[in-house]
Design a protein around this motif. Structure first.
Motif, PDB file in Angstrom:
ATOM      1  N   HIS A 126       8.977   1.077   1.449  1.00 29.64           N
ATOM      2  CA  HIS A 126       7.957   0.019   1.511  1.00 29.64           C
ATOM      3  C   HIS A 126       8.574  -1.377   1.438  1.00 29.64           C
ATOM      4  O   HIS A 126       8.096  -2.305   2.101  1.00 29.64           O
ATOM      5  CB  HIS A 126       6.968   0.183   0.351  1.00 29.64           C
ATOM      6  CG  HIS A 126       6.254   1.489   0.345  1.00 29.64           C
ATOM      7  ND1 HIS A 126       6.487   2.464  -0.594  1.00 29.64           N
ATOM      8  CD2 HIS A 126       5.310   1.993   1.183  1.00 29.64           C
ATOM      9  CE1 HIS A 126       5.710   3.518  -0.354  1.00 29.64           C
ATOM     10  NE2 HIS A 126       4.983   3.260   0.718  1.00 29.64           N
TER      11      HIS A 126
ATOM     12  N   SER B 224       6.767  -3.620  12.587  1.00 25.85           N
ATOM     13  CA  SER B 224       5.394  -3.745  13.099  1.00 25.85           C
ATOM     14  C   SER B 224       4.351  -3.776  11.992  1.00 25.85           C
ATOM     15  O   SER B 224       3.263  -4.337  12.173  1.00 25.85           O
ATOM     16  CB  SER B 224       5.097  -2.597  14.075  1.00 25.85           C
ATOM     17  OG  SER B 224       5.322  -1.345  13.450  1.00 25.85           O
ATOM     18  N   ASP B 225       4.645  -3.170  10.835  1.00 33.84           N
ATOM     19  CA  ASP B 225       3.683  -3.142   9.729  1.00 33.84           C
ATOM     20  C   ASP B 225       4.023  -4.141   8.620  1.00 33.84           C
ATOM     21  O   ASP B 225       3.476  -4.062   7.517  1.00 33.84           O
ATOM     22  CB  ASP B 225       3.629  -1.735   9.121  1.00 33.84           C
ATOM     23  CG  ASP B 225       3.069  -0.713  10.105  1.00 33.84           C
ATOM     24  OD1 ASP B 225       1.884  -0.817  10.428  1.00 33.84           O
ATOM     25  OD2 ASP B 225       3.839   0.159  10.535  1.00 33.84           O
TER      26      ASP B 225
ATOM     27  N   LYS C  74       4.073  -7.065   6.168  1.00 34.15           N
ATOM     28  CA  LYS C  74       3.084  -7.980   5.593  1.00 34.15           C
ATOM     29  C   LYS C  74       3.729  -9.274   5.086  1.00 34.15           C
ATOM     30  O   LYS C  74       3.131 -10.341   5.164  1.00 34.15           O
ATOM     31  CB  LYS C  74       2.348  -7.319   4.421  1.00 34.15           C
ATOM     32  CG  LYS C  74       1.537  -6.099   4.764  1.00 34.15           C
ATOM     33  CD  LYS C  74       0.885  -5.546   3.493  1.00 34.15           C
ATOM     34  CE  LYS C  74       0.052  -4.317   3.759  1.00 34.15           C
ATOM     35  NZ  LYS C  74      -0.558  -3.795   2.500  1.00 34.15           N
TER      36      LYS C  74
ATOM     37  N   ARG D 223       2.153 -12.202   9.579  1.00 34.30           N
ATOM     38  CA  ARG D 223       2.812 -11.923   8.299  1.00 34.30           C
ATOM     39  C   ARG D 223       2.800 -13.174   7.420  1.00 34.30           C
ATOM     40  O   ARG D 223       2.595 -14.303   7.876  1.00 34.30           O
ATOM     41  CB  ARG D 223       4.262 -11.515   8.528  1.00 34.30           C
ATOM     42  CG  ARG D 223       5.028 -12.703   9.034  1.00 34.30           C
ATOM     43  CD  ARG D 223       6.493 -12.637   9.088  1.00 34.30           C
ATOM     44  NE  ARG D 223       6.994 -13.975   9.369  1.00 34.30           N
ATOM     45  CZ  ARG D 223       7.044 -14.535  10.562  1.00 34.30           C
ATOM     46  NH1 ARG D 223       6.608 -13.880  11.616  1.00 34.30           N
ATOM     47  NH2 ARG D 223       7.512 -15.770  10.709  1.00 34.30           N
TER      48      ARG D 223
ATOM     49  N   ALA E 261       5.569   2.862   5.440  1.00 35.00           N
ATOM     50  CA  ALA E 261       6.163   1.956   6.417  1.00 35.00           C
ATOM     51  C   ALA E 261       6.698   0.733   5.677  1.00 35.00           C
ATOM     52  O   ALA E 261       6.267   0.427   4.566  1.00 35.00           O
ATOM     53  CB  ALA E 261       5.134   1.530   7.465  1.00 35.00           C
ATOM     54  N   THR E 262       7.647   0.046   6.299  1.00 35.11           N
ATOM     55  CA  THR E 262       8.203  -1.161   5.693  1.00 35.11           C
ATOM     56  C   THR E 262       7.174  -2.280   5.742  1.00 35.11           C
ATOM     57  O   THR E 262       6.774  -2.718   6.812  1.00 35.11           O
ATOM     58  CB  THR E 262       9.496  -1.592   6.420  1.00 35.11           C
ATOM     59  OG1 THR E 262      10.461  -0.542   6.325  1.00 35.11           O
ATOM     60  CG2 THR E 262      10.056  -2.865   5.809  1.00 35.11           C
ATOM     61  N   GLN E 263       6.765  -2.740   4.555  1.00 36.44           N
ATOM     62  CA  GLN E 263       5.728  -3.768   4.461  1.00 36.44           C
ATOM     63  C   GLN E 263       6.260  -5.100   3.921  1.00 36.44           C
ATOM     64  O   GLN E 263       5.628  -6.133   4.092  1.00 36.44           O
ATOM     65  CB  GLN E 263       4.595  -3.264   3.553  1.00 36.44           C
ATOM     66  CG  GLN E 263       3.927  -1.999   4.104  1.00 36.44           C
ATOM     67  CD  GLN E 263       3.001  -1.336   3.102  1.00 36.44           C
ATOM     68  OE1 GLN E 263       2.199  -1.990   2.441  1.00 36.44           O
ATOM     69  NE2 GLN E 263       3.104  -0.019   2.970  1.00 36.44           N
TER      70      GLN E 263
ATOM     71  N   HIS F 200       0.775   4.071   2.624  1.00 34.05           N
ATOM     72  CA  HIS F 200       1.207   3.816   4.000  1.00 34.05           C
ATOM     73  C   HIS F 200       2.733   3.792   4.030  1.00 34.05           C
ATOM     74  O   HIS F 200       3.365   2.844   3.548  1.00 34.05           O
ATOM     75  CB  HIS F 200       0.626   2.489   4.493  1.00 34.05           C
ATOM     76  CG  HIS F 200       0.955   2.188   5.925  1.00 34.05           C
ATOM     77  ND1 HIS F 200       0.882   3.126   6.923  1.00 34.05           N
ATOM     78  CD2 HIS F 200       1.373   1.034   6.512  1.00 34.05           C
ATOM     79  CE1 HIS F 200       1.223   2.575   8.071  1.00 34.05           C
ATOM     80  NE2 HIS F 200       1.534   1.302   7.847  1.00 34.05           N
TER      81      HIS F 200
ATOM     82  N   ASP G  95       0.869  -1.178   0.000  1.00 35.54           N
ATOM     83  CA  ASP G  95       0.000   0.000   0.000  1.00 35.54           C
ATOM     84  C   ASP G  95       0.906   1.229   0.000  1.00 35.54           C
ATOM     85  O   ASP G  95       1.521   1.558   1.025  1.00 35.54           O
ATOM     86  CB  ASP G  95      -0.895  -0.014   1.240  1.00 35.54           C
ATOM     87  CG  ASP G  95      -1.768   1.234   1.343  1.00 35.54           C
ATOM     88  OD1 ASP G  95      -1.751   2.069   0.401  1.00 35.54           O
ATOM     89  OD2 ASP G  95      -2.455   1.388   2.373  1.00 35.54           O
TER      90      ASP G  95
ATOM     91  N   GLN H 102      11.674  -0.692  11.550  1.00 36.76           N
ATOM     92  CA  GLN H 102      10.509  -1.170  12.308  1.00 36.76           C
ATOM     93  C   GLN H 102       9.776  -2.228  11.480  1.00 36.76           C
ATOM     94  O   GLN H 102       9.526  -2.037  10.290  1.00 36.76           O
ATOM     95  CB  GLN H 102       9.549  -0.004  12.611  1.00 36.76           C
ATOM     96  CG  GLN H 102      10.185   1.145  13.377  1.00 36.76           C
ATOM     97  CD  GLN H 102      10.554   0.770  14.803  1.00 36.76           C
ATOM     98  OE1 GLN H 102       9.915  -0.104  15.410  1.00 36.76           O
ATOM     99  NE2 GLN H 102      11.573   1.414  15.338  1.00 36.76           N
TER     100      GLN H 102
END
Length: 558
Positions: free
Chosen positions: A125, A146-147, A149, A179, A72-74, A70, A67, A144
Motif C-alpha cells: 500500500h 494508477s491507484d 492517492k 492525486r 495496490a500502491t496508494q 485494496h 484502504d 503501478q
C-alpha cells in the motif's frame, strides 16, 4: 506556537496507540500544522529541517488515507538516499503498527530485485524509495501508479542537488492528476518552486522558521584547536562528559576514513559512513550504530541524510561545515524529545571567520569551550570509579566475597594494602598521557624527525602513519577464523607492495607464503593477516628486519 497534543489532532485511535507506544505526547510544530492540512486532502509544501518530525507529519496522514482492502500502491514516498528511505520505512512501520493489513515496503538501488518484486506483487500500500530505483520499476511495469492517492517528496532540495530532477518530474507525470502531492524541503530554491508550480494544486505552505528549529536543549560550544590535535581534543571531551552515542561530521570522505581509524586506534568502537561504501557495508555500519555495537559514527553530510537515531548524546563538527545550513542539519540530531544534547565544533583559529558566519546564520552565540586537562580526566576517572564502588556496596550479594578479604587478612596482608591493590587493578594507572601542549610539541617534533630521517618508518611514526592512510572497503580485514591481523608501519608511499610483504615474512619467519592471508595497503602503513599459530614466529622473525630495504616494525593490530 502553542503546544498541541496528538490526541487533540484529528487522527484515528490506532495512530494514537502507536505514538503513545513510541513515547510521543506533544506534536512538533510541523506535525501540528501539516497533519490536519494533509488529512483534509490539501497539497502541502513544508519547509522544515531534519529533526523537526516531518516524517510523522506526512506519514500519519498517509497511513490514514490507505484502504487496506485494496491491494495496490496508494502512497509513494520519494527520498534522496537509501539511508533516509530505510529510516522513513521504519517509522512508517511503527506508526502503522495497529492498522491491521497495511503493507509498507522500501525499494532502493544496491539491493536485489527479488524481495522488491515480491512486495510489489503482494500489493504494497505504501512504497518508500529512491528516484532511480522507482524509475526502474516503472520501466519494468512492476510498479503501478494508477491507484496512487498521495505522492510525497521528502527532502526535495537534496534530491535536486543529487541530480534527480528529471526522474522526479517523470514520476510525477506518470502519477494520476487527481492525486495529492506533499513536498518537504529545508530550502525553497527556484527549482523547488518550479516543481511545486507545475505539479501542485493551490498548496498550503507551512514553514518552521530557523528560530523554531534551534533547540534550546542543545549546548553549543566551539573549541579552538590545531588540526592535528582535533582527535585528541574530541577523545578528552568524550571521556569527561561520559558520552555514549556520538555522531562526528567531516567534510570529505577521506577525512571520515582518517578520523574513524584514529578513533579505532584509541580503542573506541567507531565506524565511518560515506558514499564510497557499498550498500551492504553501509547497511552493516548503520545497524551497528543503531544496535549500540558501534557508539561513534563518523560521516559526511550526504551519507548522514536520514540518520534518525534517538538518544545521540553529542554531535561533533570535526570540520566546520562548508554549507552553513548543514550546521543546523547536523546539530538537530541531538537534543531531541526534550532531552539534553551537545554540539561541539572543533576549529583552528583560521576558521574564526566561518564561525562568525555561523552565528549570524543561526542567530545563536556559540560559546568558547575549554579543552579538558589531564587533571580533569584523572578526576573524572576517580569519580566514575567511586560511583561504581558505591553502587556495588548496596548490592546484597557481596557478602560471599568478604571471605576472600578475611582470608588475605588472616594470611598477614594489611587491609589498606589489599584495598589499594584492588583499586589499582580496577582503575588502572592515572597517568593518562602528556600535557596537551606538550602533545602538540611532540607531534611537531615527530614531523621534523620524519623529514630528517626520510621514510624509514620507525616505531615512533606509527601514530602518524595510522592517521595518514586512507581506508579502503576491506579495511576491517577478512574476519576469517584462525587469522590474526598485524600492523606494518610501511605502505604504498614507501614503495612497498603486497609481494614485498609476503616475500619478507615468508623468508624471515620461515612460513609458507601461501598461508599469508589478506593484505590491505594504505599510503603510510599496511595490514596483513597470518595464521594465529604463526603470529609469534612472524613477530620474532621480522624484528629488526626490512621490507624492500626499509626498516619494518610489525605488531598485532589494535
Amino acid at each position: 506556537m502553542q503546544t498541541v497534543k496528538f490526541n487533540e489532532l484529528p487522527v484515528s485511535d490506532y495512530i494514537l496507540q502507536a505514538v503513545e507506544e513510541m513515547g510521543w505526547e506533544n506534536a512538533s510544530p510541523i506535525q501540528s500544522q501539516a497533519i490536519p492540512a494533509v488529512l483534509n486532502g490539501r497539497d502541502v509544501i513544508g519547509q522544515a529541517q531534519t529533526g523537526t518530525g516531518k516524517t510523522a507529519a506526512f506519514g500519519i496522514p498517509a497511513i490514514e488515507s490507505v484502504d487496506v482492502d485494496h491491494k495496490a500502491t496508494q502512497v509513494l514516498i520519494l527520498c534522496p538516499t537509501r539511508e533516509l528511505a530505510l529510516q522513513v520505512k521504519e517509522q512508517m512501520y511503527l506508526l502503522s503498527k495497529y492498522k491491521k493489513g497495511l503493507l509498507v515496503t522500501c525499494i532502493y538501488g544496491g539491493e536485489s530485485y527479488e524481495r522488491q518484486f515480491r512486495d510489489l506483487k503482494r500489493g504494497a500500500h505504501i512504497v518508500v524509495g529512491t528516484p532511480g530505483r522507482i524509475m526502474d520499476h516503472l520501466d519494468r511495469k512492476t510498479l503501478q501508479l494508477s491507484d496512487l492517492k498521495m505522492m510525497v517528496l521528502d527532502e526535495a532540495d537534496e534530491m535536486l542537488n543529487m541530480g534527480f530532477r528529471e526522474d522526479i518530474e517523470t514520476i510525477l507525470s506518470q502519477a494520476p492528476e487527481e492525486r495529492q502531492t506533499v513536498l518537504f524541503s529545508a530550502t525553497m530554491s527556484k527549482e523547488i518552486l518550479s516543481i511545486t508550480k507545475r505539479f501542485q494544486n493551490d498548496p498550503h505552505i507551512i514553514k518552521v522558521t530557523r528560530e523554531e528549529v534551534t533547540n534550546d536543549n542543545i549546548e553549543q560550544l566551539v573549541f579552538n584547536v590545531r588540526r592535528d590535535a582535533k582527535t585528541e581534543a574530541m577523545c578528552r571531551l568524550i571521556d569527561v562528559h561520559n558520552l555514549k552515542l556520538i555522531l562526528v561530521f567531516c567534510n570529505t570522505k577521506s577525512k571520515v576514513d582518517e578520523v574513524a581509524m584514529e578513533l579505532q586506534a584509541r580503542g573506541h568502537a567507531a565506524e565511518g559512513l560515506h558514499g564510497d561504501l557499498r550498500q551492504g557495508a553501509r547497511t552493516q555500519v548503520m545497524n551497528k550504530f543503531r544496535n549500540g555495537n558501534c557508539n561513534i559514527l563518523v560521516a559526511t553530510d550526504v551519507a548522514a541524510r536520514g540518520i534518525d537515531v534517538n538518544d545521540v548524546d553529542a554531535v561533533f563538527n570535526y570540520d566546520v561545515p562548508m554549507d552553513l545550513e548543514n550546521y543546523v542539519h547536523r546539530i538537530g540530531r541531538t537534543g531531541r524529545a526534550g532531552k539534553k544534547g551537545m554540539a561541539f565544533t572543533l576549529a583552528p583559529n583560521r576558521d574564526n571567520g566561518k564561525l562568525r558566519d555561523l552565528e549570524r546564520y543561526t542567530k545563536v552565540k556559540i560559546e568558547q569551550g575549554k579543552i579538558p586537562t589531564l587533571d580533569d580526566l584523572k578526576e573524572v576517572k576517580r569519580k566514575q570509579f567511586k560511583e561504581k564502588v558505591i553502587s556495588h556496596i548496596s548490592d546484597q550479594n557481596i557478602d560471599e566475597f568478604a571471605d576472600i578479604i578475611n582470608e588475605m587478612i588472616d594470611e598477614g596482608h594489611d587491609p589498606d594494602h589489599i584495598l589499594t591493590a584492588l583499586v589499582k587493578m580496577q582503575i588502572g594507572s592515572l597517568e593518562i598521557g602528556s600535557n596537551f601542549e606538550d602533545d602538540l610539541s611532540d607531534k611537531r617534533k615527530a614531523r621534523g624527525e620524519r623529514r630528517s630521517e626520510g621514510r624509514r618508518g620507525s616505531r615512533n611514526e606509527q601514530g602518524d602513519d595510522r592517521r595518514g592512510g586512507r581506508r579502503n572497503n576491506k579495511g576491517q580485514g577478512s574476519g576469517e577464523a584462525g587469522m590474526v591481523r598485524l600492523f606494518i608501519n610501511l605502505g604504498k608511499k614507501d614503495h612497498v607492495s603486497p609481494n614485498h610483504i609476503v616475500g619478507a615474512i615468508a623468508a624471515e619467519s620461515k612460513i609458507p607464503g601461501r598461508v599469508i592471508g589478506q593484505i590491505d595497503m594504505y599510503d603510510k602503513f599496511s595490514f596483513v593477516e597470518v595464521p594465529e599459530r604463526d603470529v609469534n614466529r612472524v613477530l620474532s622473525g621480522m624484528k629488526g628486519k626490512t621490507i624492500n630495504a626499509r626498516e619494518a616494525a610489525i605488531e598485532v593490530a589494535k
